[in-house]
Design a protein around this motif. Structure first.
Motif, PDB file in Angstrom:
ATOM      1  N   ARG A 187     -23.172  17.726   0.709  1.00 51.31           N
ATOM      2  CA  ARG A 187     -22.886  19.055   1.256  1.00 51.31           C
ATOM      3  C   ARG A 187     -21.498  19.134   1.879  1.00 51.31           C
ATOM      4  O   ARG A 187     -21.082  20.197   2.348  1.00 51.31           O
ATOM      5  N   GLY A 188     -20.804  18.016   1.918  1.00 53.39           N
ATOM      6  CA  GLY A 188     -19.435  18.015   2.393  1.00 53.39           C
ATOM      7  C   GLY A 188     -19.272  18.028   3.893  1.00 53.39           C
ATOM      8  O   GLY A 188     -18.176  18.297   4.387  1.00 53.39           O
ATOM      9  N   VAL A 189     -20.344  17.710   4.644  1.00 52.42           N
ATOM     10  CA  VAL A 189     -20.233  17.765   6.103  1.00 52.42           C
ATOM     11  C   VAL A 189     -20.031  16.387   6.731  1.00 52.42           C
ATOM     12  O   VAL A 189     -19.762  16.284   7.928  1.00 52.42           O
ATOM     13  N   ILE A 190     -20.200  15.311   5.950  1.00 49.13           N
ATOM     14  CA  ILE A 190     -19.757  13.993   6.391  1.00 49.13           C
ATOM     15  C   ILE A 190     -18.857  13.430   5.294  1.00 49.13           C
ATOM     16  O   ILE A 190     -19.022  13.734   4.109  1.00 49.13           O
ATOM     17  N   ASP A 191     -17.897  12.627   5.723  1.00 43.26           N
ATOM     18  CA  ASP A 191     -16.919  12.076   4.784  1.00 43.26           C
ATOM     19  C   ASP A 191     -17.309  10.708   4.262  1.00 43.26           C
ATOM     20  O   ASP A 191     -16.693  10.212   3.312  1.00 43.26           O
ATOM     21  N   GLY A 192     -18.299  10.080   4.862  1.00 43.56           N
ATOM     22  CA  GLY A 192     -18.724   8.774   4.396  1.00 43.56           C
ATOM     23  C   GLY A 192     -19.552   8.056   5.434  1.00 43.56           C
ATOM     24  O   GLY A 192     -19.742   8.524   6.559  1.00 43.56           O
ATOM     25  N   VAL A 193     -20.055   6.877   5.041  1.00 42.82           N
ATOM     26  CA  VAL A 193     -20.921   6.062   5.885  1.00 42.82           C
ATOM     27  C   VAL A 193     -20.304   4.677   6.034  1.00 42.82           C
ATOM     28  O   VAL A 193     -19.842   4.084   5.055  1.00 42.82           O
ATOM     29  N   ALA A 213     -25.679  19.965  13.925  1.00 44.87           N
ATOM     30  CA  ALA A 213     -25.452  20.704  12.675  1.00 44.87           C
ATOM     31  C   ALA A 213     -24.257  21.643  12.808  1.00 44.87           C
ATOM     32  O   ALA A 213     -23.419  21.742  11.901  1.00 44.87           O
ATOM     33  N   ASP A 214     -24.160  22.340  13.934  1.00 42.93           N
ATOM     34  CA  ASP A 214     -23.017  23.226  14.170  1.00 42.93           C
ATOM     35  C   ASP A 214     -21.712  22.432  14.144  1.00 42.93           C
ATOM     36  O   ASP A 214     -20.719  22.861  13.548  1.00 42.93           O
ATOM     37  N   ALA A 215     -21.721  21.269  14.800  1.00 46.10           N
ATOM     38  CA  ALA A 215     -20.509  20.456  14.856  1.00 46.10           C
ATOM     39  C   ALA A 215     -20.101  19.968  13.468  1.00 46.10           C
ATOM     40  O   ALA A 215     -18.906  19.946  13.130  1.00 46.10           O
ATOM     41  N   LEU A 216     -21.079  19.591  12.656  1.00 43.45           N
ATOM     42  CA  LEU A 216     -20.766  19.102  11.322  1.00 43.45           C
ATOM     43  C   LEU A 216     -20.218  20.211  10.432  1.00 43.45           C
ATOM     44  O   LEU A 216     -19.248  20.013   9.681  1.00 43.45           O
ATOM     45  N   VAL A 217     -20.831  21.383  10.498  1.00 50.90           N
ATOM     46  CA  VAL A 217     -20.414  22.486   9.630  1.00 50.90           C
ATOM     47  C   VAL A 217     -19.082  23.070  10.079  1.00 50.90           C
ATOM     48  O   VAL A 217     -18.213  23.388   9.252  1.00 50.90           O
ATOM     49  N   GLU A 218     -18.888  23.206  11.379  1.00 51.72           N
ATOM     50  CA  GLU A 218     -17.696  23.855  11.906  1.00 51.72           C
ATOM     51  C   GLU A 218     -16.544  22.890  12.176  1.00 51.72           C
ATOM     52  O   GLU A 218     -15.399  23.316  12.343  1.00 51.72           O
ATOM     53  N   ARG A 261     -34.251  16.562   9.144  1.00 50.94           N
ATOM     54  CA  ARG A 261     -34.222  17.846   9.844  1.00 50.94           C
ATOM     55  C   ARG A 261     -32.788  18.334  10.017  1.00 50.94           C
ATOM     56  O   ARG A 261     -32.513  19.543   9.910  1.00 50.94           O
ATOM     57  N   LEU A 262     -31.870  17.405  10.258  1.00 47.70           N
ATOM     58  CA  LEU A 262     -30.462  17.776  10.363  1.00 47.70           C
ATOM     59  C   LEU A 262     -29.965  18.387   9.055  1.00 47.70           C
ATOM     60  O   LEU A 262     -29.212  19.370   9.074  1.00 47.70           O
ATOM     61  N   VAL A 263     -30.381  17.840   7.934  1.00 43.53           N
ATOM     62  CA  VAL A 263     -30.007  18.428   6.633  1.00 43.53           C
ATOM     63  C   VAL A 263     -30.527  19.853   6.534  1.00 43.53           C
ATOM     64  O   VAL A 263     -29.808  20.770   6.103  1.00 43.53           O
ATOM     65  N   ASP A 264     -31.785  20.061   6.938  1.00 44.79           N
ATOM     66  CA  ASP A 264     -32.351  21.420   6.900  1.00 44.79           C
ATOM     67  C   ASP A 264     -31.533  22.387   7.738  1.00 44.79           C
ATOM     68  O   ASP A 264     -31.275  23.531   7.339  1.00 44.79           O
ATOM     69  N   LEU A 265     -31.134  21.931   8.925  1.00 45.20           N
ATOM     70  CA  LEU A 265     -30.384  22.804   9.826  1.00 45.20           C
ATOM     71  C   LEU A 265     -28.984  23.089   9.289  1.00 45.20           C
ATOM     72  O   LEU A 265     -28.468  24.211   9.466  1.00 45.20           O
ATOM     73  N   VAL A 266     -28.379  22.128   8.647  1.00 44.10           N
ATOM     74  CA  VAL A 266     -27.096  22.368   7.978  1.00 44.10           C
ATOM     75  C   VAL A 266     -27.268  23.416   6.873  1.00 44.10           C
ATOM     76  O   VAL A 266     -26.463  24.338   6.725  1.00 44.10           O
ATOM     77  N   ASP A 267     -28.344  23.276   6.106  1.00 46.84           N
ATOM     78  CA  ASP A 267     -28.597  24.236   5.024  1.00 46.84           C
ATOM     79  C   ASP A 267     -28.902  25.625   5.552  1.00 46.84           C
ATOM     80  O   ASP A 267     -28.651  26.623   4.865  1.00 46.84           O
ATOM     81  N   ASP A 268     -29.445  25.722   6.764  1.00 49.91           N
ATOM     82  CA  ASP A 268     -29.785  27.014   7.338  1.00 49.91           C
ATOM     83  C   ASP A 268     -28.569  27.745   7.907  1.00 49.91           C
ATOM     84  O   ASP A 268     -28.657  28.939   8.228  1.00 49.91           O
ATOM     85  N   ARG A 269     -27.483  27.014   8.032  1.00 53.43           N
ATOM     86  CA  ARG A 269     -26.291  27.648   8.583  1.00 53.43           C
ATOM     87  C   ARG A 269     -25.746  28.702   7.613  1.00 53.43           C
ATOM     88  O   ARG A 269     -25.760  28.497   6.406  1.00 53.43           O
ATOM     89  N   PRO A 270     -25.256  29.837   8.142  1.00 54.68           N
ATOM     90  CA  PRO A 270     -24.721  30.864   7.245  1.00 54.68           C
ATOM     91  C   PRO A 270     -23.453  30.385   6.544  1.00 54.68           C
ATOM     92  O   PRO A 270     -22.757  29.526   7.017  1.00 54.68           O
TER      93      PRO A 270
END
Length: 262
Positions: free
Chosen positions: A108-114, A23-28, A253-262
């Motif tokens: 949420r803009g943290v992945i660019d595609g599949v 989650a940190d890697a995706l957001v940051e 769960r990864l989505v939840d953790l992304v959402d929990d990021r400040p």
């Protein structure tokens, strides 16, 4: 085995720590792509081709679905393809929690595609906006003469009624709009997938054994590789995160953790 089943369940402390790292890697980070395989589809009940109990091992001969057989014996090919279609997609399959989680990560803009190796169309049904279907889509057929495509089910109805091989109005023979054995991947689709991967700091490989080329090579194009799959893969040693977990639990769960990021 690909990334679903009854083994690790994505709920232990080690898994939680790993998912927080992702989650940190995706957001940051600066761009991320997801590569999916059969482990995402089997959670919806879609049979696998190569996994334990897969249809290539139990019911069908892959040689019957080689492109050379289609060219040599299109009528026989279509008779066998009808059986395969009914075995693979005869049920009512719906996108599962992993599909929906990937849509959420894109929103949420943290992945660019599949990029997917699956042909069942479930990513598209879930609402994935940026999607490269490397091996095609079994819900379509394509005319080999004019290139026109249309929904597959009416064509399979014709095959059931003895229309073999089914032909387009132009006279050309229809082929399932999937990559058969002996065929190359569509170059435009592969180019889109490679562009996504090379533009991604993180490549997240989900439910794939990373053994089928050239799809597997996409995993090595990003700066950071994350693998979520029950079994080890050829890329295990080079992955920044290599997680044994159920994709239908780990990705939500990864989505939840992304959402929990400040």
């Amino acid at each position: 085995m690909d990334g679903t089943g009854s083994e690790p369940d994505g709920g232990d402390a080690e898994t939680e720590t790993a998912l927080r790292t992702v989650a940190d890697a995706l957001v940051e980070g600066h761009g991320a792509m997801v590569l999916t395989g059969a482990g995402v589809s089997t959670a919806s009940g879609v049979p696998s081709f190569r996994g334990e109990g897969g249809i290539w091992r139990t019911e069908f001969d892959p040689n019957d679905f080689h492109h050379s057989r289609f060219l040599r014996d299109p009528a026989g090919f279509w008779a066998d393809r009808l059986r395969l279609q009914e075995a693979m997609f005869g049920g009512e399959y719906e996108p599962n929690a992993a599909h929906h989680a990937l849509v959420a990560l894109e929103e949420r803009g943290v992945i660019d595609g599949v990029v997917t190796q699956n042909t069942d169309g479930l990513h598209r049904a879930a609402g994935q906006e940026t999607l490269a279907e490397l091996h095609g889509n079994a819900a379509r057929v394509a005319c080999q003469s004019c290139g026109g495509t249309r929904p597959a089910e009416p064509i399979f109805d014709r095959v059931r009624d003895g229309d073999r091989p089914p032909r387009c109005d132009c006279g050309g023979v229809y082929k399932p709009d999937v990559v058969l054995f002996g065929e190359q991947l569509d170059p435009d689709t592969l180019a889109r997938a490679e562009e996504l991967a090379m533009g991604s700091e993180t490549v997240l490989a989900v439910g794939t054994s990373l053994q089928v080329e050239p799809a597997a090579s996409l995993a090595g194009l990003g700066e950071r590789l994350v693998v979520v799959n029950f079994d080890e893969t050829p890329y295990t040693d080079r992955a920044a995160v290599d997680l044994r977990a159920d994709v239908t639990r780990a990705l939500p769960r990864l989505v939840d953790l992304v959402d929990d990021r400040p």
